[in-house]
Design a protein around this motif. Structure first.
Motif, PDB file in Angstrom:
ATOM      1  N   UNK A 176       0.856  -1.189   0.000  1.00 52.97           N
ATOM      2  CA  UNK A 176       0.000   0.000   0.000  1.00 52.97           C
ATOM      3  C   UNK A 176       0.891   1.238   0.000  1.00 52.97           C
ATOM      4  N   UNK A 177       1.754   1.279  -1.008  1.00 50.75           N
ATOM      5  CA  UNK A 177       2.673   2.399  -1.159  1.00 50.75           C
ATOM      6  C   UNK A 177       1.980   3.467  -2.002  1.00 50.75           C
ATOM      7  N   UNK A 178       2.030   4.695  -1.547  1.00 51.21           N
ATOM      8  CA  UNK A 178       1.374   5.758  -2.290  1.00 51.21           C
ATOM      9  C   UNK A 178       2.362   6.872  -2.596  1.00 51.21           C
ATOM     10  N   UNK A 179       1.984   7.686  -3.582  1.00 48.19           N
ATOM     11  CA  UNK A 179       2.839   8.775  -4.045  1.00 48.19           C
ATOM     12  C   UNK A 179       2.501   9.138  -5.477  1.00 48.19           C
ATOM     13  N   UNK A 180       2.929  10.305  -5.898  1.00 46.98           N
ATOM     14  CA  UNK A 180       2.665  10.815  -7.249  1.00 46.98           C
ATOM     15  C   UNK A 180       3.846  10.472  -8.148  1.00 46.98           C
TER      16      UNK A 180
ATOM     17  N   UNK B 248       2.534  -3.276  -9.180  1.00 42.23           N
ATOM     18  CA  UNK B 248       1.134  -3.670  -9.253  1.00 42.23           C
ATOM     19  C   UNK B 248       0.471  -3.596  -7.887  1.00 42.23           C
ATOM     20  N   UNK B 249      -0.804  -3.209  -7.893  1.00 45.25           N
ATOM     21  CA  UNK B 249      -1.647  -3.230  -6.689  1.00 45.25           C
ATOM     22  C   UNK B 249      -1.041  -2.423  -5.556  1.00 45.25           C
ATOM     23  N   UNK B 250      -0.849  -1.139  -5.813  1.00 42.05           N
ATOM     24  CA  UNK B 250      -0.462  -0.173  -4.789  1.00 42.05           C
ATOM     25  C   UNK B 250      -1.414   1.017  -4.872  1.00 42.05           C
ATOM     26  N   UNK B 251      -0.988   2.184  -4.406  1.00 41.16           N
ATOM     27  CA  UNK B 251      -1.862   3.357  -4.385  1.00 41.16           C
ATOM     28  C   UNK B 251      -1.217   4.547  -5.093  1.00 41.16           C
ATOM     29  N   UNK B 252      -0.426   4.284  -6.098  1.00 44.79           N
ATOM     30  CA  UNK B 252       0.222   5.375  -6.821  1.00 44.79           C
ATOM     31  C   UNK B 252      -0.806   6.171  -7.625  1.00 44.79           C
ATOM     32  N   UNK B 253      -0.565   7.485  -7.699  1.00 46.82           N
ATOM     33  CA  UNK B 253      -1.470   8.393  -8.403  1.00 46.82           C
ATOM     34  C   UNK B 253      -0.657   9.241  -9.382  1.00 46.82           C
TER      35      UNK B 253
ATOM     36  N   UNK C 218      -3.517  -1.930 -11.618  1.00 47.38           N
ATOM     37  CA  UNK C 218      -4.317  -1.803 -10.399  1.00 47.38           C
ATOM     38  C   UNK C 218      -3.771  -0.734  -9.459  1.00 47.38           C
ATOM     39  N   UNK C 219      -3.596   0.467 -10.009  1.00 51.31           N
ATOM     40  CA  UNK C 219      -3.281   1.659  -9.229  1.00 51.31           C
ATOM     41  C   UNK C 219      -4.299   2.733  -9.589  1.00 51.31           C
TER      42      UNK C 219
ATOM     43  N   UNK D 181       4.886  -4.289 -21.072  1.00 48.71           N
ATOM     44  CA  UNK D 181       4.232  -3.064 -20.619  1.00 48.71           C
ATOM     45  C   UNK D 181       2.819  -3.411 -20.181  1.00 48.71           C
ATOM     46  N   UNK D 182       2.533  -3.244 -18.895  1.00 44.04           N
ATOM     47  CA  UNK D 182       1.216  -3.534 -18.334  1.00 44.04           C
ATOM     48  C   UNK D 182       0.734  -2.330 -17.552  1.00 44.04           C
ATOM     49  N   UNK D 183      -0.227  -1.607 -18.137  1.00 44.86           N
ATOM     50  CA  UNK D 183      -0.800  -0.411 -17.510  1.00 44.86           C
ATOM     51  C   UNK D 183      -2.277  -0.629 -17.202  1.00 44.86           C
TER      52      UNK D 183
END
Length: 804
Positions: free
Chosen positions: A402-406, A419-424, A441-442, A465-467
């Motif tokens: 659950x790593x977040x950041x811009x 994959x599967x974090x909280x990046x924005x 999955x962000x 490349x997986x977006x």
């Protein structure tokens, strides 16, 4: 003194004259032997073209002569290109005439499973033999035990068909220093270890994938005094770690990975490399780990090891370079300002608890090349130092935290999996060095073109490349063509729209294309025909229309074709039956019409008449999912549908299919999902335990269908296909005789058993005692299983309580 010098000089001149050192011409007898040896070989690429009558054999490719006497001492025909240019054919006995040969290397050639020649055991001057990966097969000859001067023996290789029935001959190789028998079947001799322990000079022992079942010696002590390398990975050991493993004083590399070893790890203070991964070790992290001051490589992944790591455990490991503790229950509990004594090059701590804070000690690692922290329990903002620090490594894996950041202003210089974090924010910038970039999955947003059209110094090396599963917008820009190295492209589950542009077909190396769950329109590109390696197409849940093109049948290595939930119409092309490696075919929820192609059963990967595809892990890969539901298909189910032996999921619901359900469907014994609802099927549902186990809802909406699991009973006219009404009387007569015989047999059996018990008192008492004992056994067994079941139910609760 002067006389002795004269004698030495005379002897030296005599030797030079005898051996003709100036000419170094090879022995004629040996030259002829080599030519006969060559004649028995196959050499399609002319590697031995220099072997001719006109040339001195000491100058031939792979031949080396003694510098003084010119006798052949070395034959080095190891293939420098393992997957091409192999020699083959037979090994000629002409080699026996090379009396001074001490070095023989035939590595990475292809002798087609031929046995190792027995006569090699007569070439007593050999000190080095390397036949690894040369595709020899059969029994390894016991005659090799005659090579008393042998120091190096390397046999086996991937997919080797070699085996040993009795390993006692190995004990006669008293000079042996190096022994490798990878992929050689050694399980027939349970005393293999006792034979090896007699080799006092043995320094390196490598037995991977040898099907060994135990390493428990029948003798009290196993003492390899000279052993420095012991590699026994990928065998079948399932016992406790033997004590003799921890008696070595000179061992510096131990590999026991990929077995099922249990118990605890002992002390090996001399070790430099320790590989114990993929076992069943149930130890806490040993305290003496911190005493292994020479340790460079440590791998304990995939075990039941638990406990807490502190600075003390690593206090003396200043030489450590490789650390893999993934998939264990280890918890890292180090201070925020800890400075490790080592400089690691590889770290894999996936599934270890390293959070909740992002581990700050990582920034001290300046030599790192790869870092895995997935499932690390990190709940934190990505620190500012991370991206600059990560620009010097090759691979960074942070997935499932659950790593977040811009990421809008981040520059990636390494392969990155988040994959599967909280990046924005918007997609980050990427350097040409990035090979893998997956951030599914962000919560990333913005135009897809901002990433695909970024300026780059040099040609991109990006392959994966997986977006997917973000909130990316826009159409696919023409600058997608810059990414020519792509083999896997996944842009699914975003907000992309417009037509899929023709230039996508210029990505010639593409093997997987995922564009599902977007708003793409138009048809399937003709240009995709240029992507000859394409094995997966997923265009599901878009607004695509038109016919399914027949050229898809040209992609014979296609494994997955997902076109569901679009607006495709027309017939299912017959060419689809050419997809011989197909695993998943999903055309559901379109407007397809016509009949189901009858040739579907002929797909090689599905049909029972062909061997299912297997990968290197022996996993069966066959066509297991067919979904044609929610279309406008008519006609019958192909009567040979049961030939698709390994089919696991079949959904033909919500169509206009009619006729009887073919009896062959009962052959689908692997079927776990079946839906034939809302069609026009009629008559009786074929009877089998497999078919009757499905739900009523899987057959509803077919008014003329009857039989279990439906509640509607069948009349005689609705009997199963193939029953002739005229045969009714014969069937009734046959059934009557069956019941008569059954009743007669019951009466005879009952009187035979019970009559004997009534007449014989001793038999009666023994029988009743047996029943009483059986009752007690059943009761005890039932209670044991019930207690075991309760224990397994409580285990998650116990673990949760312990963790609290």
């Amino acid at each position: 003194m002067r006389n002795s010098n004269s004698i030495v000089a005379f002897l030296f001149l005599a030797i030079l004259n005898l051996c003709k050192a100036n000419s170094l011409a090879c022995n004629e007898k040996e030259k002829q032997a080599f030519l006969r040896f060559k004649q028995a070989l196959t050499d399609p690429t002319k590697r031995l073209s220099s072997w001719s009558l006109t040339e001195d054999c000491c100058g031939w490719a792979g031949v080396q002569c003694d510098n003084v006497c010119g006798r052949v001492v070395e034959l080095n025909l190891g293939n420098p290109y393992p997957h091409s240019y192999p020699l083959g054919g037979e090994i000629s006995p002409a080699l026996l005439e090379l009396e001074h040969l001490n070095f023989l290397n035939l590595r990475f050639n292809d002798f087609g499973g031929a046995p190792i020649p027995n006569f090699l055991g007569s070439m007593r001057s050999l000190t080095y033999v390397n036949l690894w990966g040369a595709s020899f097969g059969g029994l390894i000859p016991h005659q090799l035990g005659n090579l008393s001067s042998l120091r190096h023996l390397d046999l086996g290789g991937g997919n080797s068909g070699l085996y040993v029935d009795n390993f006692s001959w190995i004990s006669y190789l008293s000079s042996l220093h190096y022994l490798c028998m990878s992929w050689v079947d050694l399980h027939r001799d349970v005393h293999w270890l006792d034979s090896l322990r007699l080799l006092s000079s043995l320094s390196k022992l490598r037995f991977p994938n040898c099907q060994l079942n135990n390493m428990i010696s029948s003798l009290e002590n196993v003492n390899f005094t000279s052993l420095t390398i012991l590699h026994l990975p990928s065998n079948n050991f399932s016992h406790n770690m033997p004590n003799w493993l921890f008696n070595f004083s000179s061992l510096w590399s131990l590999d026991l990975s990929d077995n099922s070893l249990k118990g605890r790890m002992g002390n090996l203070s001399s070790l430099s490399s320790l590989y114990l991964g993929i076992n069943k070790l149930n130890d806490t992290l040993p305290r003496n780990l911190g005493l292994l001051s020479n340790l460079v490589e440590l791998s304990t992944e995939n075990n039941f090891i638990e406990g807490m790591i502190t600075e003390v455990n690593f206090a003396k490991l200043s030489k450590l370079k490789y650390l893999n503790m993934s998939s264990t229950s280890i918890v890292f509990n180090v201070s925020h300002n800890w400075i490790p004594p080592f400089q690691l090059e590889y770290i894999n701590l996936a599934y270890c608890k390293v959070g909740p804070k992002f581990p700050a000690w990582l920034q001290t690692q300046r030599s790192l090349q790869a870092l895995y922290l997935s499932y690390g329990g990190i709940v934190d903002t990505a620190p500012n130092w991370l991206w600059k620090w990560a620009s010097h490594i090759d691979l960074l894996v942070l997935s499932y935290n659950q790593i977040y950041g811009d990421l809008s202003y981040v520059m990636l210089n390494a392969s990155f999996n988040a994959n599967s974090n909280r990046f924005v924010g918007q997609l980050p910038h990427s350097s040409p060095n990035v090979v893998v970039f997956t951030i599914t999955n962000n919560s990333l947003s913005g135009e897809i073109s901002s990433f695909l059209c970024q300026k780059m110094n040099g040609r991109s090396k990006l392959e994966i490349l997986d977006l997917s599963n973000n909130a990316l917008l826009g159409e696919l820009p023409h600058c997608l063509t810059r990414w020519q190295s792509l083999i896997h492209l996944d842009l699914g589950s975003n907000y992309l729209l417009g037509k899929i542009p023709e230039f996508v077909g210029s990505l010639f190396y593409l093997k997987a294309l995922h564009l599902h769950n977007n708003s793409f329109s138009g048809g399937i590109l003709l240009s995709l025909r240029n992507c000859t390696s394409l094995g997966l197409i997923d265009l599901a849940k878009n607004k695509l229309t038109g016919n399914i093109p027949s050229w898809i049948g040209e992609r014979t290595h296609m494994m997955v074709l997902q076109l569901r939930s679009n607006e495709f119409f027309g017939d299912i092309p017959q060419q689809i039956c050419r997809l011989s490696y197909l695993i998943v075919l999903d055309l559901a929820n379109n407007r397809l019409s016509g009949s189901i192609p009858r040739c579907l059963n002929s797909i090689t990967a599905m049909a029972a008449t062909h061997n299912p595809i297997k990968d290197k892990f022996n996993t069966v890969w066959t066509f297991h999912s067919l979904n044609l539901s929610q279309n406008q298909l008519t006609g019958r189910i192909p009567h040979k549908i049961g030939d698709i032996e390994y089919l696991e999921s079949l959904d033909l619901s919500n169509n206009h299919l009619s006729g009887e359900i073919p009896v062959s469907i009962t052959n689908l014994t692997f079927l776990s999902h079946l839906d034939l609802s809302y069609n026009n099927f009629s008559r009786r549902i074929p009877s089998s335990t497999q078919i009757q186990s499905f739900n009523v809802l899987d057959f509803v909406g077919n008014p003329e269908l009857c039989g279990a699991p439906l509640l509607k009973n069948c009349t005689e006219d609705e009997g199963p296909q193939g029953v002739n009404p005229s045969d009714g009387n014969g069937e009734i007569l046959e059934r009557s005789w069956f019941y008569i015989c059954m009743e007669t047999g019951f009466v005879v059996g009952f009187l035979g058993v019970c009559g004997s018990l009534l007449c014989k008192r001793a038999w009666r008492h023994a029988y009743l005692k047996f029943l009483d004992n059986m009752k007690d056994r059943v009761y005890v067994a039932t209670m044991l299983k019930l207690n075991l079941f309760r224990y397994h139910l409580r285990r998650p609760c116990i673990r949760d309580t312990a963790s609290v």
